[in-house]
Design a protein around this motif. Structure first.
Motif, PDB file in Angstrom:
ATOM      1  N   THR A   7       8.424 -24.077  17.421  1.00  0.00           N
ATOM      2  CA  THR A   7       9.880 -24.098  17.538  1.00  0.00           C
ATOM      3  C   THR A   7      10.463 -24.457  16.184  1.00  0.00           C
ATOM      4  O   THR A   7      10.063 -25.456  15.575  1.00  0.00           O
ATOM      5  CB  THR A   7      10.351 -25.131  18.583  1.00  0.00           C
ATOM      6  OG1 THR A   7       9.917 -24.729  19.880  1.00  0.00           O
ATOM      7  CG2 THR A   7      11.876 -25.239  18.590  1.00  0.00           C
ATOM      8  N   VAL A   8      11.399 -23.649  15.709  1.00  0.00           N
ATOM      9  CA  VAL A   8      12.066 -23.898  14.429  1.00  0.00           C
ATOM     10  C   VAL A   8      13.412 -24.559  14.711  1.00  0.00           C
ATOM     11  O   VAL A   8      14.323 -23.937  15.275  1.00  0.00           O
ATOM     12  CB  VAL A   8      12.281 -22.599  13.636  1.00  0.00           C
ATOM     13  CG1 VAL A   8      12.926 -22.915  12.279  1.00  0.00           C
ATOM     14  CG2 VAL A   8      10.955 -21.864  13.439  1.00  0.00           C
ATOM     15  N   VAL A   9      13.534 -25.822  14.353  1.00  0.00           N
ATOM     16  CA  VAL A   9      14.761 -26.585  14.567  1.00  0.00           C
ATOM     17  C   VAL A   9      15.675 -26.399  13.363  1.00  0.00           C
ATOM     18  O   VAL A   9      15.273 -26.684  12.225  1.00  0.00           O
ATOM     19  CB  VAL A   9      14.451 -28.072  14.787  1.00  0.00           C
ATOM     20  CG1 VAL A   9      15.742 -28.886  14.884  1.00  0.00           C
ATOM     21  CG2 VAL A   9      13.607 -28.252  16.047  1.00  0.00           C
ATOM     22  N   LEU A  10      16.894 -25.942  13.617  1.00  0.00           N
ATOM     23  CA  LEU A  10      17.866 -25.723  12.547  1.00  0.00           C
ATOM     24  C   LEU A  10      19.093 -26.592  12.806  1.00  0.00           C
ATOM     25  O   LEU A  10      19.965 -26.257  13.617  1.00  0.00           O
ATOM     26  CB  LEU A  10      18.286 -24.252  12.495  1.00  0.00           C
ATOM     27  CG  LEU A  10      17.156 -23.263  12.215  1.00  0.00           C
ATOM     28  CD1 LEU A  10      16.933 -22.356  13.411  1.00  0.00           C
ATOM     29  CD2 LEU A  10      17.458 -22.437  10.981  1.00  0.00           C
ATOM     30  N   PRO A  11      19.176 -27.771  12.152  1.00  0.00           N
ATOM     31  CA  PRO A  11      20.369 -28.614  12.311  1.00  0.00           C
ATOM     32  C   PRO A  11      21.564 -27.952  11.630  1.00  0.00           C
ATOM     33  O   PRO A  11      21.467 -27.525  10.477  1.00  0.00           O
ATOM     34  CB  PRO A  11      19.967 -29.914  11.606  1.00  0.00           C
ATOM     35  CG  PRO A  11      18.888 -29.514  10.643  1.00  0.00           C
ATOM     36  CD  PRO A  11      18.184 -28.346  11.236  1.00  0.00           C
ATOM     37  N   CYS A  12      22.668 -27.844  12.346  1.00  0.00           N
ATOM     38  CA  CYS A  12      23.794 -27.043  11.838  1.00  0.00           C
ATOM     39  C   CYS A  12      25.126 -27.759  11.943  1.00  0.00           C
ATOM     40  O   CYS A  12      25.457 -28.338  12.981  1.00  0.00           O
ATOM     41  CB  CYS A  12      23.912 -25.732  12.626  1.00  0.00           C
ATOM     42  SG  CYS A  12      22.626 -24.531  12.290  1.00  0.00           S
ATOM     43  N   LEU A  13      25.889 -27.670  10.880  1.00  0.00           N
ATOM     44  CA  LEU A  13      27.298 -28.036  10.878  1.00  0.00           C
ATOM     45  C   LEU A  13      28.035 -26.939  10.113  1.00  0.00           C
ATOM     46  O   LEU A  13      27.912 -26.832   8.885  1.00  0.00           O
ATOM     47  CB  LEU A  13      27.519 -29.395  10.209  1.00  0.00           C
ATOM     48  CG  LEU A  13      28.981 -29.820  10.005  1.00  0.00           C
ATOM     49  CD1 LEU A  13      29.702 -29.910  11.346  1.00  0.00           C
ATOM     50  CD2 LEU A  13      29.059 -31.145   9.263  1.00  0.00           C
ATOM     51  N   SER A  39      30.175 -28.489  15.016  1.00  0.00           N
ATOM     52  CA  SER A  39      30.747 -27.442  14.166  1.00  0.00           C
ATOM     53  C   SER A  39      32.151 -27.077  14.638  1.00  0.00           C
ATOM     54  O   SER A  39      32.455 -27.091  15.828  1.00  0.00           O
ATOM     55  CB  SER A  39      29.869 -26.189  14.209  1.00  0.00           C
ATOM     56  OG  SER A  39      28.594 -26.441  13.666  1.00  0.00           O
ATOM     57  N   THR A  40      32.991 -26.723  13.675  1.00  0.00           N
ATOM     58  CA  THR A  40      34.342 -26.269  14.000  1.00  0.00           C
ATOM     59  C   THR A  40      34.483 -24.763  13.809  1.00  0.00           C
ATOM     60  O   THR A  40      35.566 -24.221  13.996  1.00  0.00           O
ATOM     61  CB  THR A  40      35.374 -26.994  13.115  1.00  0.00           C
ATOM     62  OG1 THR A  40      35.069 -26.783  11.734  1.00  0.00           O
ATOM     63  CG2 THR A  40      35.386 -28.484  13.417  1.00  0.00           C
ATOM     64  N   ASP A  41      33.410 -24.106  13.431  1.00  0.00           N
ATOM     65  CA  ASP A  41      33.431 -22.653  13.315  1.00  0.00           C
ATOM     66  C   ASP A  41      32.639 -22.057  14.479  1.00  0.00           C
ATOM     67  O   ASP A  41      32.415 -22.713  15.498  1.00  0.00           O
ATOM     68  CB  ASP A  41      32.878 -22.203  11.952  1.00  0.00           C
ATOM     69  CG  ASP A  41      31.393 -22.511  11.785  1.00  0.00           C
ATOM     70  OD1 ASP A  41      30.782 -23.086  12.723  1.00  0.00           O
ATOM     71  OD2 ASP A  41      30.841 -22.186  10.717  1.00  0.00           O
ATOM     72  N   GLU A  57      24.678 -31.493  19.856  1.00  0.00           N
ATOM     73  CA  GLU A  57      24.475 -32.916  19.597  1.00  0.00           C
ATOM     74  C   GLU A  57      25.790 -33.489  19.088  1.00  0.00           C
ATOM     75  O   GLU A  57      26.239 -33.162  17.988  1.00  0.00           O
ATOM     76  CB  GLU A  57      23.370 -33.142  18.585  1.00  0.00           C
ATOM     77  CG  GLU A  57      23.189 -34.591  18.150  1.00  0.00           C
ATOM     78  CD  GLU A  57      23.059 -35.543  19.331  1.00  0.00           C
ATOM     79  OE1 GLU A  57      23.902 -36.470  19.438  1.00  0.00           O
ATOM     80  OE2 GLU A  57      22.137 -35.358  20.149  1.00  0.00           O
ATOM     81  N   ALA A  58      26.424 -34.350  19.909  1.00  0.00           N
ATOM     82  CA  ALA A  58      27.748 -34.870  19.570  1.00  0.00           C
ATOM     83  C   ALA A  58      27.694 -35.998  18.550  1.00  0.00           C
ATOM     84  O   ALA A  58      28.660 -36.212  17.803  1.00  0.00           O
ATOM     85  CB  ALA A  58      28.453 -35.346  20.837  1.00  0.00           C
ATOM     86  N   ALA A  68      17.557 -34.433  18.139  1.00  0.00           N
ATOM     87  CA  ALA A  68      17.934 -33.688  19.337  1.00  0.00           C
ATOM     88  C   ALA A  68      17.137 -32.391  19.441  1.00  0.00           C
ATOM     89  O   ALA A  68      16.715 -31.991  20.531  1.00  0.00           O
ATOM     90  CB  ALA A  68      19.430 -33.393  19.320  1.00  0.00           C
ATOM     91  N   GLY A  69      16.932 -31.739  18.301  1.00  0.00           N
ATOM     92  CA  GLY A  69      16.168 -30.505  18.314  1.00  0.00           C
ATOM     93  C   GLY A  69      14.702 -30.734  18.652  1.00  0.00           C
ATOM     94  O   GLY A  69      14.107 -29.960  19.410  1.00  0.00           O
ATOM     95  N   VAL A  70      14.120 -31.775  18.105  1.00  0.00           N
ATOM     96  CA  VAL A  70      12.717 -32.082  18.387  1.00  0.00           C
ATOM     97  C   VAL A  70      12.526 -32.414  19.862  1.00  0.00           C
ATOM     98  O   VAL A  70      11.577 -31.959  20.513  1.00  0.00           O
ATOM     99  CB  VAL A  70      12.219 -33.227  17.489  1.00  0.00           C
ATOM    100  CG1 VAL A  70      10.808 -33.652  17.893  1.00  0.00           C
ATOM    101  CG2 VAL A  70      12.247 -32.809  16.025  1.00  0.00           C
TER     102      VAL A  70
END
Length: 217
Positions: A7-13, A39-41, A57-58, A68-70
Motif C-alpha cells: 500500500t502506497v500512503v500519500l499524505p496530502c494537503l 485539503s481545500t481543493d 484525517e482531520a 492514518a494511512g498506515v
C-alpha cells in the motif's frame, strides 16, 4: 518480498494538481491510498477519479496523515511518499526489494539538474542526519520522505509525533529497536504546482530541522 502486496500512503494537503501524475506512476499491483489532511481543493475527488482509495484525517500534521494511512492500509508492506510530484513512485520497487535484507528502506534525495533546493533545508537535514549517525548509529543522510516498511512492525514501534517530527522519531525508534535501515538514492525533482503540502514549505522544512535537532539533544 518484491511480490508482496504494497500500500502506497500519500499524505496530502491541496495536491489536486500533482496527484494525476503521481498516481499514474504508482507501480502496477501497488495500492494507492491518499490521506486527505483538510485539503481545500479537489484533492479527494481527483484521487478517487484516478483510482486511489481515499481516507480523511482531520487532525492536521504530516505525522497525523501518515499514521492514518498506515492504520488504514490493508497490505503487509506500506510505502510512504510525498504526493507533490517531487519523487517518482517508480523507485518504490527497488526499495521494497531491499526489505529482504532490511527492516526499513528509505530514499535519499538526489536533486535532478536545475532543481532549486533551499540551502537552509539541506543544511538542516545534513546536521540532523549527522547527529543520527553519530548518536544512534544509523547510516542515513536524509529524513526519508520516501520509505518502505512492514506495516505491523511500524505500528508496533509506537511513533507518537503527529506533526513534522514524525520521520525523525521513526528513525530514532527504529535505531532503539535494533532495526536495520538501508538507504537508496532516489531522484528529487521540482514540485508540481504550489508549495502547499502536508510536510510544508521550505521555511517549514527549516523549522522542522530545528525541532529535530532539539529532539536529539
Amino acid at each position: 518480498m518484491p511480490q508482496c502486496p504494497v500500500t502506497v500512503v500519500l499524505p496530502c494537503l491541496n495536491e489536486a494538481e500533482a496527484l494525476p501524475g503521481v498516481l499514474a506512476a504508482i507501480p502496477a499491483g501497488y495500492q494507492a491510498l491518499v490521506v486527505d489532511n483538510n485539503s481545500t481543493d479537489a484533492t479527494a475527488e481527483v484521487a478517487r477519479t484516478h483510482g486511489a482509495r481515499v481516507v480523511a484525517e482531520a487532525v492536521p500534521g504530516y505525522g497525523s496523515a501518515v499514521h492514518a494511512g498506515v492504520v488504514a492500509a490493508e497490505a503487509p508492506v506500506v510505502a510512504v511518499i510525498d504526493a507533490d510530484g517531487s519523487l517518482d513512485p517508480a523507485d518504490l520497487p527497488r526499495l521494497v526489494a531491499e526489505l529482504e535484507v532490511a527492516d526499513m528502506v528509505t530514499g535519499r534525495r538526489r536533486p535532478v539538474g536545475g532543481l532549486r533546493w533551499p540551502w537552509h533545508a539541506r543544511l538542516g537535514t545534513a546536521a540532523v542526519c549527522w547527529r543520527l549517525r553519530r548518536t544512534h548509529g544509523l547510516d542515513v543522510h536524509d529524513i526519508a520522505p520516501m520509505r518502505v516498511v512492514r506495516r505491523d512492525a511500524l505500528l508496533a514501534l509506537g511513533v507518537t509525533d503527529r506533526r513534522s517530527g514524525y520521520p525523525l522519531e521513526l528513525l530514532v525508534r527504529a535505531a532503539a529497536a535494533g532495526w536495520k535501515v538501508r538507504e537508496l538514492d532516489v531522484d528529487y525533482g521540482p514540485r508540481t504546482g504550489g508549495v502547499s503540502k502536508v510536510s510544508g514549505s521550505a521555511r517549514g522544512s527549516l523549522h522542522a530541522a530545528v525541532d529535530f535537532w532539539k529532539a536529539l539533544s
